[in-house]
Write an enzyme that holds these catalytic residues in place. Structure first.
Site, short mmCIF file in Angstrom:
data_model
loop_
_atom_site.label_atom_id
_atom_site.label_comp_id
_atom_site.label_asym_id
_atom_site.label_seq_id
_atom_site.Cartn_x
_atom_site.Cartn_y
_atom_site.Cartn_z
N ASN A 57 -2.45 1.97 -1.39
CA ASN A 57 -2.25 3.14 -2.25
C ASN A 57 -2.82 2.83 -3.64
OD1 ASN A 57 -0.96 4.75 -4.29
ND2 ASN A 57 0.50 5.44 -2.78
N ASP A 59 -2.87 4.90 -6.31
CA ASP A 59 -2.36 5.81 -7.34
C ASP A 59 -2.28 5.16 -8.73
OD1 ASP A 59 -1.93 7.61 -5.30
OD2 ASP A 59 0.26 7.51 -5.38
N HIS A 60 -1.79 3.90 -8.74
CA HIS A 60 -1.50 3.33 -10.05
C HIS A 60 -2.72 2.74 -10.76
CE1 HIS A 60 2.45 4.70 -9.68
NE2 HIS A 60 2.68 4.00 -8.60
N ARG A 88 -4.84 6.35 -20.87
CA ARG A 88 -5.73 6.36 -22.01
C ARG A 88 -6.77 7.48 -21.97
NH1 ARG A 88 -5.72 1.55 -25.11
NH2 ARG A 88 -7.33 2.51 -26.36
N HIS A 110 -1.75 9.85 -3.47
CA HIS A 110 -0.74 10.91 -3.60
C HIS A 110 -1.22 11.87 -4.69
CE1 HIS A 110 3.83 11.92 -4.28
NE2 HIS A 110 3.09 12.99 -4.08
N ARG A 116 -0.24 14.44 -6.76
CA ARG A 116 1.02 15.07 -7.19
C ARG A 116 0.75 16.42 -7.81
NH1 ARG A 116 5.57 11.32 -7.56
NH2 ARG A 116 6.57 13.09 -8.55
N ARG A 151 -0.24 13.53 -12.37
CA ARG A 151 0.01 12.48 -13.36
C ARG A 151 -0.87 11.24 -13.15
NH1 ARG A 151 5.99 10.43 -11.60
NH2 ARG A 151 6.44 12.60 -11.98
N HIS A 152 -1.33 11.03 -11.92
CA HIS A 152 -2.25 9.90 -11.73
C HIS A 152 -3.52 10.33 -11.00
CE1 HIS A 152 0.23 9.65 -8.13
NE2 HIS A 152 1.21 8.99 -8.70
N GLU A 212 -1.12 11.85 0.62
CA GLU A 212 0.30 12.18 0.45
C GLU A 212 0.40 13.43 -0.41
OE1 GLU A 212 2.38 9.03 -1.45
OE2 GLU A 212 1.99 7.62 0.15
N THR A 272 9.01 8.02 -9.17
CA THR A 272 8.24 7.88 -7.94
C THR A 272 8.98 8.68 -6.89
OG1 THR A 272 7.34 6.30 -6.35
CG2 THR A 272 9.42 5.69 -7.38
N THR A 273 8.47 8.70 -5.66
CA THR A 273 9.13 9.48 -4.61
C THR A 273 10.49 8.86 -4.34
OG1 THR A 273 6.93 9.76 -3.73
CG2 THR A 273 8.73 10.52 -2.35
N GLU A 310 6.80 8.14 8.51
CA GLU A 310 6.73 6.97 7.63
C GLU A 310 8.15 6.70 7.16
OE1 GLU A 310 3.61 6.61 4.72
OE2 GLU A 310 4.92 5.48 3.37
N HIS A 352 7.07 2.02 0.72
CA HIS A 352 7.73 2.28 -0.57
C HIS A 352 8.52 1.06 -1.04
CE1 HIS A 352 9.50 4.26 -3.98
NE2 HIS A 352 8.62 5.21 -3.80
N GLY A 353 8.11 0.55 -2.18
CA GLY A 353 8.82 -0.57 -2.80
C GLY A 353 8.55 -1.92 -2.15
N GLY A 363 1.38 0.15 -2.60
CA GLY A 363 0.57 0.41 -3.78
C GLY A 363 0.98 -0.38 -5.01
N HIS A 364 2.17 -0.11 -5.51
CA HIS A 364 2.56 -0.63 -6.83
C HIS A 364 2.47 -2.16 -6.90
CE1 HIS A 364 5.41 -1.64 -10.12
NE2 HIS A 364 4.75 -0.67 -10.72
N1 PXP Z 1 4.61 5.71 0.95
C1 PXP Z 1 4.93 6.86 0.32
C2 PXP Z 1 5.21 8.07 1.13
C3 PXP Z 1 4.95 6.93 -1.09
O1 PXP Z 1 5.25 8.08 -1.72
C4 PXP Z 1 4.61 5.76 -1.82
C5 PXP Z 1 4.59 5.81 -3.32
O2 PXP Z 1 3.60 6.70 -3.73
C6 PXP Z 1 4.28 4.60 -1.11
C7 PXP Z 1 4.31 4.59 0.27
C8 PXP Z 1 3.87 3.34 -1.80
O3 PXP Z 1 4.95 2.84 -2.52
P1 PXP Z 1 4.73 1.62 -3.53
O4 PXP Z 1 3.81 2.10 -4.60
O5 PXP Z 1 6.11 1.34 -4.00
O6 PXP Z 1 4.13 0.51 -2.73
#
Ligand code: PXP
Length: 256
Positions: free
Chosen positions: A16, A18-19, A27, A52, A54, A58-59, A79, A109-110, A160, A199-200, A221-222
């Site tokens: 992912n 996104d970040h 910036r 994602h 959104r 935002r990203h 997503e 976040t979600t 998921e 997630h996480g 992702g994060h």
């Molecule tokens: N899966 C879904 C459905 C999510 O919404 C996210 C966060 O955007 C992730 C996975 C990835 O989560 P993380 O950034 O915490 O790894």
């Protein structure tokens, strides 16, 4: 191939990005670029790229989604919230997969899984439109058998499983959350659904989830973006100092 290779459960990684876009949006610059990051993920062995889009943008921006789809040779998992705006974009972009997620504007976040049970008929119609275009629909849900059964009824191809509570828990509580995810994976697989999770997840907590035999793909992702910022920091400082002292930046690796 060694015996351990044949016994090892092959699991896919959806990266992912996104970040990477979060850092750019902070910036209002053109860098760092999530398209470039997605391609680096491909080179490093990622099996897919997740973005994602959104509602508040935002990203990830619309152009990022179109460009990654066109320019990066990886299957895309888009997503999105279940809105008409996102449906239109998905039908134009035609990603391999769409993962439907709940979205509240104020959240960081979600936060929780999609409540499939409370919106079965709306989701059935929404999923039918995506499926008719050849998109595999994934539902991001809490690891609860009732939500899994509802996901099958509404026509999802994939669930998921939300690993957020597992990621936040410690000790016995984390063990209990892991068991809940393992059971959910078995239930979903038994119903013929593909099982993904995410997630996480980070470098310390991913292994037990990656070992669940029914899980096909983890979306992360994060933690990956965070690690890149730290492990790449030395090179970044070193390169800046060199340029300040008259060196030329070589290649396009730095990207900006
Ligand atoms: N899966 C879904 C459905 C999510 O919404 C996210 C966060 O955007 C992730 C996975 C990835 O989560 P993380 O950034 O915490 O790894």
């Amino acid at each position: 191939m060694s015996q351990s290779d044949t016994e090892h459960h092959v699991i896919e990684l959806g990266v992912n990005v996104d970040h990477i876009a979060t850092l750019r949006q902070a910036r209002g610059t053109t860098y760092p670029c999530p398209v470039q990051a997605a391609d680096i993920a491909r080179q490093a062995g990622a099996d897919g790229v997740t973005v994602h889009l959104r509602e508040d943008r935002r990203h990830i921006q619309d152009q990022d989604v179109y460009r990654i789809r066109r320019e990066v040779a990886l299957p895309m998992n888009l997503e999105m919230a279940t809105t008409q705006e996102m449906l239109k974009i998905a039908l134009e972009v035609l990603p391999k997969e769409c993962c439907l997620v709940p979205e509240k504007r104020a959240e960081l976040t979600t936060e929780g899984g999609l409540d499939v049970l409370s919106q079965e008929s709306a989701l059935t119609d929404y999923i039918a439109e995506l499926s008719a275009a050849g998109i595999l629909v994934s539902l991001f849900i809490d690891p609860e058998p009732t939500q899994i059964e509802a996901s099958q009824r509404v026509g999802a191809a994939i669930v998921e499983l939300h690993t957020g509570q597992y990621a936040e828990a410690h000790g016995a509580e984390a063990e209990a959350e892991l068991a809940r995810i393992q059971t959910a994976a078995q239930v979903a697989h038994g119903l013929g659904l593909q099982v993904n999770a995410g997630h996480g997840l980070h470098y310390q907590n991913v292994a037990p989830i990656a070992q669940i035999p029914e899980v096909v793909c983890l979306n992360i992702g994060h933690a990956i973006v965070s690690r890149a910022a730290i492990t790449g920091f030395y090179e970044a400082v070193f390169a800046m100092k060199q340029i300040m002292n008259g060196a030329r930046l070589e290649g396009e690796g730095a990207g900006f």
